[in-house]
Design a protein around this motif. Sequence first.
Motif, PDB file in Angstrom:
ATOM      1  N   TRP A 207       0.852  -1.185   0.000  1.00 17.51           N
ATOM      2  CA  TRP A 207       0.000   0.000   0.000  1.00 17.51           C
ATOM      3  C   TRP A 207       0.882   1.227   0.000  1.00 17.51           C
ATOM      4  CZ3 TRP A 207      -1.361   2.210   5.279  1.00 17.51           C
ATOM      5  CH2 TRP A 207      -2.159   3.347   5.180  1.00 17.51           C
ATOM      6  N   GLN A 208       0.634   2.124  -0.958  1.00 17.09           N
ATOM      7  CA  GLN A 208       1.307   3.424  -0.944  1.00 17.09           C
ATOM      8  C   GLN A 208       0.346   4.400  -0.286  1.00 17.09           C
ATOM      9  OE1 GLN A 208       2.671   5.011  -4.668  1.00 17.09           O
ATOM     10  NE2 GLN A 208       3.919   6.538  -3.643  1.00 17.09           N
ATOM     11  N   VAL A 209       0.763   4.941   0.838  1.00 15.63           N
ATOM     12  CA  VAL A 209      -0.093   5.788   1.668  1.00 15.63           C
ATOM     13  C   VAL A 209      -0.507   7.040   0.908  1.00 15.63           C
ATOM     14  CG1 VAL A 209      -0.244   7.071   3.833  1.00 15.63           C
ATOM     15  CG2 VAL A 209       1.059   4.930   3.745  1.00 15.63           C
ATOM     16  N   GLY A 210      -1.823   7.274   0.849  1.00 13.04           N
ATOM     17  CA  GLY A 210      -2.374   8.473   0.231  1.00 13.04           C
ATOM     18  C   GLY A 210      -2.933   9.410   1.293  1.00 13.04           C
ATOM     19  N   SER A 211      -3.109  10.654   0.939  1.00 13.01           N
ATOM     20  CA  SER A 211      -3.544  11.657   1.915  1.00 13.01           C
ATOM     21  C   SER A 211      -4.981  11.437   2.401  1.00 13.01           C
ATOM     22  CB  SER A 211      -3.401  13.064   1.337  1.00 13.01           C
ATOM     23  OG  SER A 211      -4.231  13.199   0.191  1.00 13.01           O
ATOM     24  N   GLN A 212      -5.816  10.791   1.597  1.00  8.22           N
ATOM     25  CA  GLN A 212      -7.212  10.551   1.986  1.00  8.22           C
ATOM     26  C   GLN A 212      -7.437   9.136   2.510  1.00  8.22           C
ATOM     27  OE1 GLN A 212      -9.643  13.023   1.907  1.00  8.22           O
ATOM     28  NE2 GLN A 212      -7.840  14.269   1.523  1.00  8.22           N
ATOM     29  N   ASP A 213      -6.388   8.320   2.565  1.00  6.37           N
ATOM     30  CA  ASP A 213      -6.516   6.931   2.990  1.00  6.37           C
ATOM     31  C   ASP A 213      -6.798   6.822   4.482  1.00  6.37           C
ATOM     32  OD1 ASP A 213      -5.885   6.397   0.368  1.00  6.37           O
ATOM     33  OD2 ASP A 213      -3.904   5.571   0.800  1.00  6.37           O
ATOM     34  N   ARG A 214      -7.392   5.692   4.870  1.00 12.00           N
ATOM     35  CA  ARG A 214      -7.692   5.417   6.270  1.00 12.00           C
ATOM     36  C   ARG A 214      -7.363   3.962   6.571  1.00 12.00           C
ATOM     37  NH1 ARG A 214      -7.582  10.004   6.023  1.00 12.00           N
ATOM     38  NH2 ARG A 214      -9.105  11.563   6.620  1.00 12.00           N
ATOM     39  N   ILE A 215      -7.104   3.696   7.836  1.00 14.06           N
ATOM     40  CA  ILE A 215      -6.838   2.338   8.319  1.00 14.06           C
ATOM     41  C   ILE A 215      -8.028   1.926   9.166  1.00 14.06           C
ATOM     42  CG2 ILE A 215      -5.330   0.900   9.734  1.00 14.06           C
ATOM     43  CD1 ILE A 215      -3.072   2.952   8.999  1.00 14.06           C
ATOM     44  N   ALA A 216      -8.670   0.817   8.789  1.00 10.97           N
ATOM     45  CA  ALA A 216      -9.794   0.284   9.558  1.00 10.97           C
ATOM     46  C   ALA A 216      -9.218  -0.549  10.687  1.00 10.97           C
ATOM     47  CB  ALA A 216     -10.690  -0.566   8.659  1.00 10.97           C
ATOM     48  N   ALA A 217      -9.574  -0.185  11.921  1.00  9.28           N
ATOM     49  CA  ALA A 217      -9.016  -0.877  13.074  1.00  9.28           C
ATOM     50  C   ALA A 217     -10.029  -0.961  14.201  1.00  9.28           C
ATOM     51  CB  ALA A 217      -7.761  -0.158  13.560  1.00  9.28           C
ATOM     52  N   ILE A 218      -9.861  -1.985  15.013  1.00 11.30           N
ATOM     53  CA  ILE A 218     -10.631  -2.117  16.235  1.00 11.30           C
ATOM     54  C   ILE A 218      -9.703  -1.687  17.376  1.00 11.30           C
ATOM     55  CG2 ILE A 218     -11.761  -3.728  17.817  1.00 11.30           C
ATOM     56  CD1 ILE A 218     -12.410  -5.442  15.365  1.00 11.30           C
ATOM     57  N   ALA A 219     -10.193  -0.769  18.195  1.00  3.58           N
ATOM     58  CA  ALA A 219      -9.355  -0.240  19.285  1.00  3.58           C
ATOM     59  C   ALA A 219     -10.246   0.262  20.408  1.00  3.58           C
ATOM     60  CB  ALA A 219      -8.491   0.905  18.768  1.00  3.58           C
ATOM     61  N   GLU A 220      -9.635   0.434  21.591  1.00  2.00           N
ATOM     62  CA  GLU A 220     -10.373   0.982  22.718  1.00  2.00           C
ATOM     63  C   GLU A 220     -10.552   2.482  22.585  1.00  2.00           C
ATOM     64  OE1 GLU A 220      -9.569  -0.182  26.703  1.00  2.00           O
ATOM     65  OE2 GLU A 220      -8.939  -2.176  26.085  1.00  2.00           O
ATOM     66  N   CYS A 221      -9.611   3.138  21.933  1.00  2.00           N
ATOM     67  CA  CYS A 221      -9.704   4.583  21.713  1.00  2.00           C
ATOM     68  C   CYS A 221      -8.889   4.939  20.486  1.00  2.00           C
ATOM     69  CB  CYS A 221      -9.212   5.348  22.937  1.00  2.00           C
ATOM     70  SG  CYS A 221      -7.484   5.066  23.316  1.00  2.00           S
ATOM     71  N   TRP A 222      -8.988   6.201  20.071  1.00  2.96           N
ATOM     72  CA  TRP A 222      -8.256   6.681  18.898  1.00  2.96           C
ATOM     73  C   TRP A 222      -6.809   6.385  19.097  1.00  2.96           C
ATOM     74  CZ3 TRP A 222     -10.509   8.951  14.642  1.00  2.96           C
ATOM     75  CH2 TRP A 222     -11.843   9.246  14.765  1.00  2.96           C
TER      76      TRP A 222
END
Length: 143
Positions: A128-143
């Motif tokens: 993956w080449q990181v783009g400015s509008q890209d996001r990472i989908a993750a499960i977490a307790e907080c940001w």
Amino acid sequence: FFGPPTAAAAAIAAHEEDTSSSSSSSRSYGAVGQGLFSYELLVPGEVEGAVLVQAAQEPLYEQVVHQLLATSEGCELYLLTPESFGFTVGETLTFAEVSEVGRLLRKTVLGVVAGGRIELVPDNRWTWQVGSQDRIAAIAECW
């Protein structure tokens, strides 16, 4: 199904009501970061139907979905910026690298939203080449 509607559910319902006067084929969904777009999570009827089918097969499934989507306690599903993981725009990473950084940050990476496409649990060698509008989908307790 999940209890009383939340403010987000009310906003989604209001949006659907506003757009119901136009035909569903005329709705425009752009790429991620380019105005209105469609995640399945924003289509309550489809999600509810899918959850009901899976919950019928595995009763504990409903509890997992409820924890992720309908409570403010414990882990939640987030779409996080690459910068929050320490990545920079233009950097090229494998999914294994993204997952490992997520693990170190106490987040479980599910996939990447890049270029308007959602890549859920790709092969560890996926790049993956990181783009400015890209996001990472993750499960977490907080940001």
